[in-house]
Design an enzyme around this catalytic site. Structure first.
Site, PDB file in Angstrom:
ATOM      1  N   ALA A  20       0.835  -1.212   0.000  1.00 25.95           N
ATOM      2  CA  ALA A  20       0.000   0.000   0.000  1.00 25.95           C
ATOM      3  C   ALA A  20       0.867   1.258   0.000  1.00 25.95           C
ATOM      4  O   ALA A  20       0.631   2.192  -0.784  1.00 25.95           O
ATOM      5  CB  ALA A  20      -0.940  -0.008   1.203  1.00 25.95           C
ATOM      6  N   SER A  46       3.494  -7.615   5.884  1.00 26.12           N
ATOM      7  CA  SER A  46       2.715  -8.784   5.443  1.00 26.12           C
ATOM      8  C   SER A  46       2.846  -8.966   3.938  1.00 26.12           C
ATOM      9  O   SER A  46       2.758 -10.085   3.423  1.00 26.12           O
ATOM     10  CB  SER A  46       1.235  -8.600   5.808  1.00 26.12           C
ATOM     11  OG  SER A  46       1.057  -8.738   7.185  1.00 26.12           O
ATOM     12  N   SER A  47       3.033  -7.840   3.220  1.00 28.75           N
ATOM     13  CA  SER A  47       3.043  -7.908   1.752  1.00 28.75           C
ATOM     14  C   SER A  47       4.020  -8.948   1.226  1.00 28.75           C
ATOM     15  O   SER A  47       3.715  -9.702   0.296  1.00 28.75           O
ATOM     16  CB  SER A  47       3.384  -6.539   1.164  1.00 28.75           C
ATOM     17  OG  SER A  47       2.379  -5.614   1.497  1.00 28.75           O
ATOM     18  N   LEU A  49       4.958 -11.602   2.531  1.00 34.18           N
ATOM     19  CA  LEU A  49       4.585 -12.968   2.900  1.00 34.18           C
ATOM     20  C   LEU A  49       3.428 -13.516   2.067  1.00 34.18           C
ATOM     21  O   LEU A  49       3.098 -14.700   2.152  1.00 34.18           O
ATOM     22  CB  LEU A  49       4.185 -13.027   4.380  1.00 34.18           C
ATOM     23  CG  LEU A  49       5.250 -12.574   5.393  1.00 34.18           C
ATOM     24  CD1 LEU A  49       4.671 -12.568   6.799  1.00 34.18           C
ATOM     25  CD2 LEU A  49       6.466 -13.485   5.323  1.00 34.18           C
ATOM     26  N   GLY A  52      -1.050 -16.520  -1.997  1.00 32.05           N
ATOM     27  CA  GLY A  52      -2.090 -16.838  -2.978  1.00 32.05           C
ATOM     28  C   GLY A  52      -2.065 -15.904  -4.168  1.00 32.05           C
ATOM     29  O   GLY A  52      -1.876 -16.324  -5.307  1.00 32.05           O
ATOM     30  N   GLY A  53      -2.251 -14.606  -3.929  1.00 28.52           N
ATOM     31  CA  GLY A  53      -2.188 -13.647  -5.016  1.00 28.52           C
ATOM     32  C   GLY A  53      -3.212 -12.546  -4.909  1.00 28.52           C
ATOM     33  O   GLY A  53      -3.629 -12.189  -3.810  1.00 28.52           O
ATOM     34  N   GLU A 118      -9.442 -19.939  -5.139  1.00 30.31           N
ATOM     35  CA  GLU A 118      -9.352 -19.940  -3.673  1.00 30.31           C
ATOM     36  C   GLU A 118     -10.747 -20.034  -3.080  1.00 30.31           C
ATOM     37  O   GLU A 118     -11.751 -19.832  -3.782  1.00 30.31           O
ATOM     38  CB  GLU A 118      -8.619 -18.687  -3.170  1.00 30.31           C
ATOM     39  CG  GLU A 118      -7.128 -18.766  -3.417  1.00 30.31           C
ATOM     40  CD  GLU A 118      -6.335 -17.679  -2.745  1.00 30.31           C
ATOM     41  OE1 GLU A 118      -6.934 -16.702  -2.262  1.00 30.31           O
ATOM     42  OE2 GLU A 118      -5.099 -17.794  -2.715  1.00 30.31           O
ATOM     43  N   HIS A 233      -6.911 -17.343   9.781  1.00 27.57           N
ATOM     44  CA  HIS A 233      -6.681 -18.282   8.681  1.00 27.57           C
ATOM     45  C   HIS A 233      -6.735 -19.687   9.253  1.00 27.57           C
ATOM     46  O   HIS A 233      -6.100 -19.967  10.273  1.00 27.57           O
ATOM     47  CB  HIS A 233      -5.322 -18.016   8.021  1.00 27.57           C
ATOM     48  CG  HIS A 233      -5.238 -18.612   6.660  1.00 27.57           C
ATOM     49  ND1 HIS A 233      -5.158 -19.972   6.460  1.00 27.57           N
ATOM     50  CD2 HIS A 233      -5.260 -18.053   5.429  1.00 27.57           C
ATOM     51  CE1 HIS A 233      -5.120 -20.220   5.160  1.00 27.57           C
ATOM     52  NE2 HIS A 233      -5.186 -19.066   4.514  1.00 27.57           N
ATOM     53  N   ARG A 278     -13.584 -18.456   5.027  1.00 26.38           N
ATOM     54  CA  ARG A 278     -12.521 -18.657   6.008  1.00 26.38           C
ATOM     55  C   ARG A 278     -13.043 -18.754   7.428  1.00 26.38           C
ATOM     56  O   ARG A 278     -12.550 -19.544   8.227  1.00 26.38           O
ATOM     57  CB  ARG A 278     -11.541 -17.487   5.945  1.00 26.38           C
ATOM     58  CG  ARG A 278     -10.543 -17.696   4.899  1.00 26.38           C
ATOM     59  CD  ARG A 278      -9.405 -16.749   4.991  1.00 26.38           C
ATOM     60  NE  ARG A 278      -8.581 -17.047   3.839  1.00 26.38           N
ATOM     61  CZ  ARG A 278      -7.672 -16.258   3.346  1.00 26.38           C
ATOM     62  NH1 ARG A 278      -7.455 -15.088   3.900  1.00 26.38           N
ATOM     63  NH2 ARG A 278      -6.964 -16.618   2.315  1.00 26.38           N
ATOM     64  N   HIS A 337      -4.865 -13.469  11.030  1.00 30.91           N
ATOM     65  CA  HIS A 337      -4.263 -13.347   9.701  1.00 30.91           C
ATOM     66  C   HIS A 337      -4.519 -11.985   9.065  1.00 30.91           C
ATOM     67  O   HIS A 337      -3.637 -11.404   8.446  1.00 30.91           O
ATOM     68  CB  HIS A 337      -4.850 -14.453   8.832  1.00 30.91           C
ATOM     69  CG  HIS A 337      -4.316 -14.507   7.445  1.00 30.91           C
ATOM     70  ND1 HIS A 337      -2.980 -14.656   7.188  1.00 30.91           N
ATOM     71  CD2 HIS A 337      -4.934 -14.438   6.238  1.00 30.91           C
ATOM     72  CE1 HIS A 337      -2.792 -14.675   5.878  1.00 30.91           C
ATOM     73  NE2 HIS A 337      -3.963 -14.524   5.276  1.00 30.91           N
ATOM     74  N   ARG A 372     -13.147 -11.058   4.986  1.00 34.45           N
ATOM     75  CA  ARG A 372     -12.506 -10.775   3.701  1.00 34.45           C
ATOM     76  C   ARG A 372     -12.544 -11.994   2.781  1.00 34.45           C
ATOM     77  O   ARG A 372     -12.252 -13.117   3.203  1.00 34.45           O
ATOM     78  CB  ARG A 372     -11.047 -10.404   3.952  1.00 34.45           C
ATOM     79  CG  ARG A 372     -10.217 -10.237   2.705  1.00 34.45           C
ATOM     80  CD  ARG A 372      -8.761 -10.005   3.051  1.00 34.45           C
ATOM     81  NE  ARG A 372      -8.166 -11.168   3.647  1.00 34.45           N
ATOM     82  CZ  ARG A 372      -7.058 -11.764   3.206  1.00 34.45           C
ATOM     83  NH1 ARG A 372      -6.419 -11.290   2.163  1.00 34.45           N
ATOM     84  NH2 ARG A 372      -6.568 -12.819   3.818  1.00 34.45           N
ATOM     85  N   SER A 377      -7.364  -8.468  -0.521  1.00 33.95           N
ATOM     86  CA  SER A 377      -6.673  -7.382   0.195  1.00 33.95           C
ATOM     87  C   SER A 377      -5.551  -6.763  -0.623  1.00 33.95           C
ATOM     88  O   SER A 377      -5.380  -5.541  -0.621  1.00 33.95           O
ATOM     89  CB  SER A 377      -6.151  -7.854   1.540  1.00 33.95           C
ATOM     90  OG  SER A 377      -5.630  -9.143   1.438  1.00 33.95           O
ATOM     91  N   LEU A 378      -4.767  -7.593  -1.319  1.00 32.67           N
ATOM     92  CA  LEU A 378      -3.696  -7.003  -2.135  1.00 32.67           C
ATOM     93  C   LEU A 378      -4.323  -6.163  -3.252  1.00 32.67           C
ATOM     94  O   LEU A 378      -3.855  -5.063  -3.571  1.00 32.67           O
ATOM     95  CB  LEU A 378      -2.811  -8.102  -2.735  1.00 32.67           C
ATOM     96  CG  LEU A 378      -1.937  -8.872  -1.730  1.00 32.67           C
ATOM     97  CD1 LEU A 378      -1.216 -10.017  -2.437  1.00 32.67           C
ATOM     98  CD2 LEU A 378      -0.910  -7.952  -1.077  1.00 32.67           C
TER      99      LEU A 378
END
Ligand SMILES: Cc1cc2nc3c(=O)[nH]c(=O)nc-3n(C[C@H](O)[C@H](O)[C@H](O)COP(=O)(O)OP(=O)(O)OC[C@H]3O[C@@H](n4cnc5c(N)ncnc54)[C@H](O)[C@@H]3O)c2cc1C
Length: 516
Positions: A20, A46-47, A49, A52-53, A118, A233, A278, A337, A372, A377-378
């Site tokens: 971000a 966290s970015s 880590l 998934g994508g 996912e 998670h 989740r 998470h 979420r 989030s990304l």
């Protein structure tokens, strides 16, 4: 590091250099900006880590409408539909922007972007890089772009400790690093400081992600939203390492299932099975563990022999602990998470304080609601960083002369609040534990020591959780197991949380003392 703070005066200051913060700085170029991060660029975020994508409706069978429907379903009635629509519509263009900045996404042999599946996504729409090392690739490419951009002044190893306020507007940032304290005067600050997982014992987040941005904003008087919603998670690698290693949902997307020590597939009757939302899967795993079972992710059949090729990073850290996921089930447990809550922001990322914006995990845009959707989030961070940058750019710089505090706040340390927060704000909550936590955290908030800021964040989360007398999305109350008929987002300031906590402790002093 020698910093001439005077030289930087008036420039927008972006606090935090995950996806971000870096995207905001890059989108503001060529306007000169300061990017301030307490860790070296890309580290302790966290970015880096992320596995998934990024979710984006790029497939021929997909559309923003379907992506929106999945997002709203996961959010359990609490998403802001207009914001969610804007973000999912902007997602495909965000992927293009990242590619232009040098991110190499995985492609099929025909040259198309490869799309993963996912949990709770009705289509394959997860754009990934280097298999399951998406975050590493994102951070590599964005950090390179940041270092190549001469108008970005990068200040690494500087921790923002306080936002300075003048006439109810932002007027500067006080920061501290190994070479001393710095006061940076500016009327424009963007918080991009990430999440709160570091407030919990079991977390996939870097331990330094304990809500510092929330504390900075709250102490400046900002309104925060949906703080009770923490996503756990379901499948973190069960072992002593902190942060816990994540076994991405994408592994379940490729067919892995959850079993116990007897090989029993205990979630097979859950609607959606292992690919339910989740919160549902995390609660299923939590309850099975609470009954004394052990829980494993069984990837032996699917993805089976392909595991290491499709998930090289996960295979790597499984091998580090002596596990071959193609041949053995992986022990897992839920871990804190992602924080759906954050600084309440409008459609341009503006907080309730003039001159303060927020994006990424620290912000609550309304996209995620009560839960979420994986990999949103990304995408949100990239899309909203662009909107924040546009809003900052059209806000005129002003000269600031705030009054300075007598001394800078001490370096925050979350270790003394972790037990309280983990006990009260975990996968399942109840009123008594939340009230005990509120009393314990209230006693730490005003001490002006290392625990005060983490305690302030924990307090606001606990007050929001005790006030939400229902179970919705990731917030599950054993004493209020039903969902309320009407979904309402929550909004809170630090003063309101402290007032509520004081009244509560006055009202229940005997009960709280007994349970202490
Ligand atoms: C293991 C893991 C896997 C994930 N996988 C995915 C995924 O596949 N897809 C997805 O969409 N999301 C995923 N997420 C979530 C996603 O990675 C995060 O939500 C996102 O990276 C947050 O980005 P950010 O820039 O907001 O914060 P971060 O990347 O956490 O960056 C925060 C930055 O702020 C700095 N900082 C904090 N406080 C201060 C301060 N006081 N002063 C100065 N600097 C400060 C930190 O050092 C850091 O640089 C995952 C998260 C984890 C933990």
């Amino acid at each position: 590091m020698t910093i001439d703070a005077h030289d930087l005066s008036g420039r927008p200051i972006i606090i935090g250099a995950g996806i971000a913060g870096m995207m905001t700085a890059l989108a503001l170029a060529p306007e000169p900006v300061v990017l301030l991060t307490k860790a070296p660029l890309g580290a302790e975020a966290s970015s880096v880590l992320a596995q998934g994508g990024l979710a984006a409706s790029l497939g021929a069978d997909d559309s923003p409408t379907l992506h929106l429907a999945d997002t709203l379903a996961a959010g359990d009635g609490l998403c802001d539909p207009a914001t969610a629509k804007r973000i999912v519509e902007a997602a495909p263009a965000a992927i293009e922007t990242l590619e232009r900045l040098g991110v190499a996404f995985d492609r099929t042999t025909a040259g198309m972007i490869r799309l993963g599946l996912e949990a709770a996504h009705s289509r394959r729409r997860i754009v990934h890089a280097a298999g399951d090392a998406t975050g590493v690739e994102l951070v590599r490419a964005l950090a390179t772009a940041v270092r190549r951009t001469p108008t970005i002044t990068l200040l690494e190893g500087l921790e923002a400790r306080q936002l300075l306020i003048e006439d109810n507007a932002i007027a500067g940032v006080l920061a501290a690093g190994s070479s001393g304290d710095v006061a940076l005067m500016t009327g424009r600050v963007v918080l991009a400081t990430g999440g709160v997982g570091g407030l919990f014992h079991d977390t996939t987040n870097p331990l330094g992600s304990f809500g510092q941005g929330l504390a900075l904003a709250a102490r400046a008087g900002a309104v925060l939203s949906d703080l009770e919603f923490v996503q756990f998670h379901p499948t973190a690698l069960d072992g002593p390492t902190r942060p816990m290693r994540l076994i991405s949902e994408a592994v379940r997307g490729e067919g892995a299932v959850l079993i116990d020590e007897n090989g029993f597939r205990f979630l097979k009757d859950l609607p959606g099975g292992e690919l339910a939302t989740r919160d549902a899967v995390a609660r299923g795993v939590f309850r099975h563990l609470a009954k004394g079972h052990r829980v494993f992710l069984d990837a032996r059949e699917r993805p089976g022999a392909n595991f290491a090729a499709r998930f090289p990073a996960i295979a790597g850290f499984c091998h580090e602990v002596g596990l071959n996921p193609a041949l053995e089930p992986i022990p897992v447990r839920p871990a804190a998470h992602y924080h759906m809550g954050g600084i309440a922001v409008d459609e341009a990322g503006r907080s309730s304080i003039a001159g303060l914006w927020a994006c990424g995990e620290v912000a609550a845009t309304g996209l995620h609601g009560a839960n979420r959707l994986a990999s949103n989030s990304l995408t949100e961070a990239v899309v909203t960083a662009g909107w924040v940058a546009a809003s900052v750019a059209e806000t005129a710089a002003r000269s600031c002369r705030p009054s300075m505090p007598a001394r800078i706040a001490p370096r925050p340390d979350a270790s003394s609040v972790r037990s309280t927060v983990s006990r009260a704000l975990g996968v399942e909550r109840n009123g008594d534990e939340l009230r005990d936590a509120i009393a314990a955290l209230l006693s730490l908030v005003s001490n002006q020591d290392a625990a005060s800021d983490p305690a302030a964040v924990g307090l606001m989360m606990a007050v929001s959780a005790v006030q939400r007398q229902e179970s919705r999305g990731a917030h599950y109350r054993k004493d209020f197991a039903q969902k309320a008929a009407v979904a309402r987002r929550s909004f809170i300031s630090l003063d309101e949380a402290i007032d509520f906590a004081r009244k509560l402790t006055d009202e229940f002093p005997m009960q709280l003392a007994r349970s202490a």
